[in-house]
Write a protein that holds these residues in place. Structure first.
Motif: not given
Length: 159
Positions: A28-38, A144-156
């Motif tokens: 929560e500390e990390w997510i809310t520093r940059y984004f919002v909780m989903e 691909p589509p993600s369950i997270y709105e904030r996700a805009d990069i995928k790495m493998e």
């Protein structure tokens, strides 16, 4: 917190139920520093035992000077594929290479369970995190589509 340290003073621990509150608080500390909780965050952080561990996943915790300061999870997607997720290090302990130690430990754990692939989704704004993932061997793939709105990069990382 004293910042002069060696990696040897950081301990990587397997998740135990008493770490659930720290797992949630760090994320929560990390997510809310940059984004919002989903919604997906609330689900995974609210009950890590049933959402991650009971489904064949793993959670690692980082301890420094007796305090839990970081975490990351491997979420089992099935068929030997795991998502590296929920990596967070408290700002008080950043710069101690804890993210690197957690990432390396997660990759070792994935290899131990004979995973064939580890992937992650992140956000391009998080340059420090993306650089860490690249150093760990992850490469960018189409998003691909993600369950997270904030996700805009995928790495493998094929194993």
């Amino acid at each position: 917190m004293h910042l002069a340290t060696t990696e040897a003073t950081v301990k990587i621990l397997d998740f135990e139920p008493q770490y659930a509150a720290a797992f949630r608080a760090l994320n929560e500390e990390w997510i809310t520093r940059y984004f919002v909780m989903e919604d997906a965050d609330h689900k995974s952080l609210g009950n890590p035992q049933s959402y991650i561990i009971d489904k064949g996943g793993f959670i690692l915790m980082a301890s420094y000077q007796g305090e839990i300061v970081g975490t990351c999870a491997l979420i089992n997607d099935g068929n030997g594929v795991y998502e590296l997720a929920k990596m967070a290090v408290t700002p008080r302990a950043q710069g101690l290479k804890i993210g690197k130690l957690l990432g390396e430990a997660a990759i070792r754990k994935a290899r131990e369970v004979r995973a064939r692939m580890v992937y992650l989704v992140s956000n391009r704004r998080l340059e420090t995190a993306l650089n860490l993932y690249r150093r760990l061997g992850f490469v960018e793939v189409p998003m691909p589509p993600s369950i997270y709105e904030r996700a805009d990069i995928k790495m493998e990382l094929p194993l």
